[in-house]
Design an enzyme around this catalytic site. Structure first.
Site, short mmCIF file in Angstrom:
data_model
loop_
_atom_site.label_atom_id
_atom_site.label_comp_id
_atom_site.label_asym_id
_atom_site.label_seq_id
_atom_site.Cartn_x
_atom_site.Cartn_y
_atom_site.Cartn_z
N TRP A 1 52.95 -43.41 -43.05
CA TRP A 1 51.83 -42.95 -43.57
C TRP A 1 51.88 -41.37 -43.37
O TRP A 1 51.83 -41.08 -42.00
CB TRP A 1 50.41 -43.59 -42.90
CG TRP A 1 49.21 -43.10 -43.47
CD1 TRP A 1 48.62 -43.55 -44.47
CD2 TRP A 1 48.33 -41.98 -43.11
NE1 TRP A 1 47.42 -42.94 -44.78
CE2 TRP A 1 47.15 -42.05 -43.86
CE3 TRP A 1 48.39 -41.18 -41.91
CZ2 TRP A 1 46.16 -41.05 -43.78
CZ3 TRP A 1 47.45 -40.31 -41.90
CH2 TRP A 1 46.04 -40.32 -42.75
N GLU B 1 28.14 -50.38 -45.99
CA GLU B 1 29.53 -51.38 -45.86
C GLU B 1 29.79 -51.76 -47.35
O GLU B 1 30.98 -51.79 -47.53
CB GLU B 1 29.16 -52.51 -45.04
CG GLU B 1 30.63 -53.37 -45.01
CD GLU B 1 31.80 -52.63 -44.42
OE1 GLU B 1 31.96 -51.49 -44.00
OE2 GLU B 1 32.91 -53.13 -44.50
N LYS C 1 45.76 -48.80 -42.15
CA LYS C 1 44.93 -49.84 -41.50
C LYS C 1 44.41 -49.38 -40.12
O LYS C 1 43.31 -49.35 -39.89
CB LYS C 1 45.81 -51.19 -41.24
CG LYS C 1 44.97 -52.25 -40.54
CD LYS C 1 44.11 -52.84 -41.70
CE LYS C 1 43.02 -53.98 -41.02
NZ LYS C 1 41.93 -54.09 -41.90
#
Ligand code: M6R
Length: 611
Positions: free
Chosen positions: A74, A483, A606
């Site tokens: 990443w 959310e 993540k």
């Protein structure tokens, strides 16, 4: 943020490294690479993009050898490209790295001035260059690596190959996760357990400031000064199948459907319905300390922050303690009021989020009692929490968009609120029994809520064409609106905003038009009619209303909304979970319909282990 893996043993390293990298791909997917020692020579294969591109490269030019390291990236320093892909090599040293070297600029300048030539734009390359520089001066490999570790500032989990040490793998850790797998006649390393779980469940969790020297017949640990360390081998009780897709098209869909099981596992063995009691085995907080708490502070990021917002309402209601919720990235940069009467709840699925860890350290230093809520056993956050950890037993969450982590975090907060209320005597035994009984009934109701999937798939085909969505909630359901909007944004790239329904008239109402689907969350609770009022305001202005209702439809909603998606109701705290499920499914089906990369959305990773 970046995944690393390593192997030394009798088997071919390449398939083991690729298998491990695929299981770590959720940590980053800008580029991937491996280095394997073949007949005493290090061979490297790297490719821009996902592991699949690296596999294509390897099919054309296979690499053989039984010692190797791998990386999935990443990007932080240096754009995603093959040149910046790890492993990075300088002379005899080859490294893969997860983390950020903060003083790489100064080191690079010095090394360049001494004649060293760099091949990439990354911060990582300075590690390889520094090690090789010391090797050239005759420093022994282990000593050189430790010396480099003492020089580096920032965070690193790094695996290192030295060309003339064909049976040895070196690993060092500072503020980035690293686990060592102990096999039979073989040793492994990885950023995360699932990468090596198919080969061994005997693991050693490295701590900051530690070095491991891996050989096929065992692993030796030292600190960065060379002092020998004795580490405990833990047997990890996770079934490798939990980290597979299990017939679902995406991990995210599988993880959405796993939630009744995940929530059950989170409360199983921790409650007594009859006694109205809650047992949280990982907590190390005394009854006296609980009595002395005057305020609660919750810190987290992203989805975990939304769970924290739900938790605030539950804890305030049940304990009558004031609760504040803050984004970890904001908390650190103010002068927060924290003392030894403050209970800090740090929430992080991964337990590795840099902002959450730094904020936790800050609050801890100011005297707060820290309890972590984490999904990853032995995560860094879990280990730094002074007063213990409540594990959510969701199992590995691979999809980058958090789903089962969210609902199990709310479950853990509900349990903790009940626990505090019991210990502080702030609610009656009957009330505790009632709330525990609701929790026991919840997984069945979640199963019913998931039956909305087919309806949501049909809706996705209609609504995927819109480019802006507004989500509205009220009270405890407002964080569920946040959310829902976050889920839609991150996996379908559709712009979505979320507001408390009552706030709409103070600005967002200007956005309403027939080009703006408005997702309205309702439960048959005290603010049901208020929310219907907000929906009327949207309808009057031509907005496209999609109602998500917990409880029974009284006929009025279908008049207002183009769609009404119904889920069962529980008490208001747990109804949040029931309303979250169809929103996850809506986001999933829209993203899938658009052909988006659901499990690995662009620009995300993540575990966000950088600030
Ligand atoms: O591992 P953590 O819970 O600390 O992660 C926090 C956020 O990075 C995470 O929730 C992120 O917002 C997810 N992509 C949401 O789906």
């Amino acid at each position: 943020m970046c995944g690393i893996v390593g192997y030394v043993g009798p088997s071919q390293a390449c398939p083991i490294l690729i298998d491990g990298l695929k299981r770590l791909e959720y940590r980053g997917y800008d580029s991937a690479g491996i280095a394997v020692v073949n007949n005493g020579k290090v061979e490297i294969a790297r490719a821009k993009g996902k592991i699949a591109s690296l596999e294509t490269t390897l099919r054309c030019s296979p690499i053989h050898g039984t010692l190797g390291i791998g990386h999935t990236r990443w990007a932080t320093h240096g754009r995603p490209s093959e040149q910046n892909a790890h492993p990075h090599r300088a002379g005899k040293a080859t490294v893969v790295h997860n983390g950020i070297i903060e003083n790489y600029g100064a080191i690079k300048q010095t090394l360049t001035a001494s004649g060293r030539v760099f091949g990439s734009e990354t911060d990582t390359e300075v590690i390889a260059q520094l090690i090789d520089h010391l090797l050239e001066q005759g420093t022994a490999a282990e000593v050189a690596i430790r010396q480099v570790c003492r020089t580096l500032k920032g965070s690193f989990a790094t695996a290192i190959l030295i060309e003339d040490r064909p049976d040895t793998l070196y690993a060092v850790r500072k503020e980035s996760p690293l686990v060592i797998g102990i096999g039979r006649g073989e040793s492994f390393l990885a950023s995360d357990i699932p990468a090596i779980l198919n080969y061994t469940n005997r693991m050693v969790f490295m701590d900051d400031g530690e070095m491991a020297v891996l050989k096929p017949d065992g692993v030796r640990f030292t600190d960065f000064d060379g002092e020998r360390l004795t580490k405990v081998i833990k047997t990890v009780d996770i079934n490798p199948v939990m980290a597979e897709k299990g017939g679902f098209k995406h991990f995210m869909l599988k993880e959405i459907h796993e939630q009744p099981r995940a929530v059950t596992d989170t409360f199983r063995g921790r409650i007594s319905e009859e006694k109205g009691e809650v047992y949280l085995e990982g907590l190390q907080i005394t009854d006296e300390e609980i009595t002395r708490i005057r305020r609660v502070l919750i810190i987290a990021c992203g989805t975990s922050f939304h769970a924290g917002l739900v938790g605030r309402r539950i804890i305030e209601d049940l304990t009558r303690l004031p609760v504040e919720v803050d984004l970890a990235s904001e908390f650190r940069y103010r002068d927060p009021i924290v003392g030894d009467e403050t209970l800090l709840i740090s929430i992080s699925q991964s337990g590795e989020t840099a902002d959450t860890m730094a904020a936790t350290k800050e609050a801890s230093a100011r005297g707060a009692k820290v309890v972590a809520i984490s999904n990853v056993i032995e995560s860094s956050l879990a280990r730094m929490s002074s007063h213990g950890v409540i594990y959510t037993h969701a199992g590995p969450e691979i999809g980058v968009a958090s789903t089962k982590a969210f609902t199990t975090q709310i479950t853990a907060l509900y349990l903790f609120a009940l626990f505090l209320a019991w210990k502080r005597g702030s609610i009656t035994l009957d009330r505790r029994r009632e709330l525990i009984a609701d929790l026991v009934r919840l997984p069945g109701r979640m199963g019913e809520a998931l039956e909305t999937s087919a309806t949501l798939k049909r809706m996705a085909a209609v609504y995927e064409k819109y480019t802006n969505f507004l989500y509205l909630g009220r009270g405890i359901n407002t964080p569920i609106a946040y959310e829902g909007a976050l889920k839609l944004k991150e996996i379908s790239y559709i712009h979505a905003e979320a507001y408390p329904g009552g706030e709409m008239k103070h600005g967002p109402i200007a956005l309403i038009s027939d080009q703006m689907p408005v997702v309205a969350l309702l439960a048959q609770d005290a603010v049901y009619d208020k929310m219907k009022g907000n929906m009327e305001e949207v309808r009057t202005r031509g907005g496209v209303l999609l109602a998500f209702l917990a409880g029974h439809e009284d006929g009025s909603l279908s008049r207002l909304a183009r769609e009404v998606v119904r889920v069962p109701m529980s008490n208001p705290y747990l109804t949040t979970i029931l309303l979250a499920l169809p929103l996850q499914l809506l986001a999933y089906h829209i993203a899938d319909f658009k052909g988006a990369d659901v499990d690995q959305p662009r620009n995300l990773a993540k575990s966000v282990t950088v600030e």
